[in-house]
Enzyme design. Structure first.
Site, PDB file in Angstrom:
ATOM      1  N   LYS A   1      -2.033 -17.122   7.054  1.00 33.77           N
ATOM      2  CA  LYS A   1      -1.176 -16.406   8.002  1.00 33.77           C
ATOM      3  C   LYS A   1      -0.430 -17.334   8.976  1.00 33.77           C
ATOM      4  CE  LYS A   1      -3.451 -11.923   7.735  1.00 33.77           C
ATOM      5  NZ  LYS A   1      -2.381 -10.993   7.407  1.00 33.77           N
TER       6      LYS A   1
ATOM      7  N   ASP B   1     -13.928 -16.446   7.452  1.00 33.31           N
ATOM      8  CA  ASP B   1     -12.551 -16.076   7.111  1.00 33.31           C
ATOM      9  C   ASP B   1     -11.767 -15.975   8.418  1.00 33.31           C
ATOM     10  OD1 ASP B   1     -10.178 -14.833   6.543  1.00 33.31           O
ATOM     11  OD2 ASP B   1     -11.035 -13.278   5.259  1.00 33.31           O
TER      12      ASP B   1
ATOM     13  N   TYR C   1     -12.430  -7.133   6.082  1.00 30.09           N
ATOM     14  CA  TYR C   1     -11.286  -7.163   5.165  1.00 30.09           C
ATOM     15  C   TYR C   1     -11.032  -8.623   4.806  1.00 30.09           C
ATOM     16  CZ  TYR C   1      -6.743  -7.073   3.087  1.00 30.09           C
ATOM     17  OH  TYR C   1      -5.722  -7.256   2.186  1.00 30.09           O
TER      18      TYR C   1
ATOM     19  N   TYR D   1       0.838  -1.213   0.000  1.00 30.20           N
ATOM     20  CA  TYR D   1       0.000   0.000   0.000  1.00 30.20           C
ATOM     21  C   TYR D   1       0.872   1.262   0.000  1.00 30.20           C
ATOM     22  CZ  TYR D   1      -2.899  -3.778   1.706  1.00 30.20           C
ATOM     23  OH  TYR D   1      -3.502  -5.000   1.843  1.00 30.20           O
TER      24      TYR D   1
END
Ligand code: PMP
Length: 421
Positions: free
Chosen positions: A271, A242, A141, A13
């Site tokens: 992750k 998620d 997200y 980003y």
């Protein structure tokens, strides 16, 4: 090195023409990052929820080395191997609910794409080809690929940059009821209205159970999650959980769905799956979903080059074993208590609107967006690696962090906050 990096390497980003400063890391061990200039920082981020056992871990190192001696990678089309099978065996033994089938892919975002694809293929195979849209809650997200982006929060996500390109989905209000509270009156109404009105078009609900991470570090009521699961069943809509960020103990339970005894139809993991060593994620499905997709010769249409990567799978097995054999509940309980007491000191700080803690996640919400580069410089000077975003300064250290290391992080946060006021 830093000069070459600044001119040629894109960071997350980031602007390529006006990049924020970056710090060169030379090595990492336990909960410490050693910078190229010799400074040592206590890690408050677990490399974005991943490095739960800390860095340079002997057991995880050994798992990678051993596997490397056999093979780093082979294609998964037509071949299989022990690391993938062993990983699936371990996952199926610990995940919530009757999940039976595992798709191993490369990253969290891709696992979300696969989950969406599973849901769409399921309904298409069932002859309900109108069910192509998703319902989610604001503030979520789910990743940076296009399918995942389309279900990220429509305001603080990236929707406005890709207007007209992303598929249009349904967004319910973000739950106001907090974690630890019951379901507040009216809180589920918007969700209930949307699913009631549009269930014939909705393939699945996707959400982050209990903790919304990159969309705002918001901890919401487990009863809200339980109510969502019930509404999904009532309206024949699949539930995708998620748990890419929340899985493997971070919230104090092995999986956040357990806070509400919710059993998803499809589950995304990533992750911490590999203990932060290599990129791998998994999408798990129930027998109902798999049988539906595969009825009448149906195939799940996904197959990445690095699917089931043996190195990643081997280290994931070692990471899961290490976690389950460790006193992880006690460790997370101690981190939670330390964060509550430590960050709690800043609840009345003039720059702060709220401090909230759940499991090994501590969040300080500030009155306005923080100057990331300036704060980071202060944190580094205080011996801490902390990466704030927006108006959130947060800590999620490796589970093996010592009390004095946690105190370094907490003090650093205080110094950063003082610089804001
Ligand atoms: N879902 C959630 C809840 C996440 O936190 C993330 C990563 N921040 C993703 C999906 C995407 O994972 P990745 O960055 O590995 O693609």
């Amino acid at each position: 090195m830093l000069e070459f990096d600044r001119r040629h390497l894109w960071h997350p980003y980031a602007s390529m023409t006006e990049p924020l400063p970056v710090y060169a890391v030379d090595s990492a061990s336990g909960c410490r990052l050693r910078l190229a200039d010799g400074r040592e920082l206590v890690d408050g981020m677990s490399s974005w929820w991943c490095a739960i056992h800390g860095y340079n871990h002997p057991r995880l190192n050994a798992a990678v080395s051993e596997q490397l001696g056999r093979m780093a990678h082979v294609m998964f089309g037509g071949l299989t191997h022990a690391p993938a099978v062993e990983l699936a065996r371990r996952l199926l033994a610990i995940v919530p609910g009757p999940l039976e089938h595992v798709f191993l892919c490369d990253s969290g975002s891709v696992s979300v794409e696969v989950a969406i694809k599973m849901a769409l293929q399921y309904w298409s195979a069932a002859g309900k080809s109108r069910k192509t849209r998703l319902l989610t809650i604001r503030g979520g997200y789910h990743g940076d690929t296009f399918g995942a982006m389309a279900v990220c929060d429509p305001v603080n996500g990236m929707h406005e940059r890709f207007t007209g390109v992303l598929p249009a989905h349904f967004f319910a209000e973000r739950p106001r009821s907090r974690f630890g509270e019951g379901l507040g009156s009216g809180d589920i109404d918007d969700f209930e209205t949307l699913i009631g009105r549009h269930h014939e078009e909705i393939a699945a609900v996707i959400l982050e159970p209990v903790v919304q991470g990159a969309g705002g570090m918001w901890f919401y009521s487990a009863d809200y999650l339980a109510a969502v699961a019930q509404l999904c069943r009532r309206h024949d809509v699949l539930l995708i959980a998620d748990e890419i960020a929340t899985g493997f103990g971070r919230t104090g339970r092995l999986f956040a769905c357990e806070h509400a005894q919710v059993e998803p139809d499809i589950l995304c993991l990533g992750k911490a799956l590999t203990g932060g060593y290599l990129s791998m994620a998994a999408t798990l499905a129930t027998a109902r979903v798999a049988r539906g997709i595969c009825a009448n010769g149906g195939l799940l249409m996904h197959g990445p080059t690095f699917m089931g990567n043996p190195l990643a799978a081997a280290v994931a097995c070692a990471s899961i074993d290490e976690l389950l054999e460790s006193p992880w509940r006690v460790r997370i309980g101690a981190i939670e208590a330390g964060l509550r007491a430590g960050l709690g000191r800043y609840a009345t700080h003039p720059a702060v609107t709220e401090v909230r803690v759940l499991g090994a996640i501590g969040v300080v919400e500030t009155r306005s967006a923080v100057p990331v580069a300036r704060l980071q410089e202060i944190f580094v000077r205080a011996g801490a690696w902390i990466r704030p975003f927006g108006n959130l300064v947060y800590l999620m250290p490796p589970y093996v962090i010592a009390a004095d290391e946690l105190e370094v992080l907490i003090r650093a946060v205080g110094k950063g906050l003082d610089a804001l006021s």
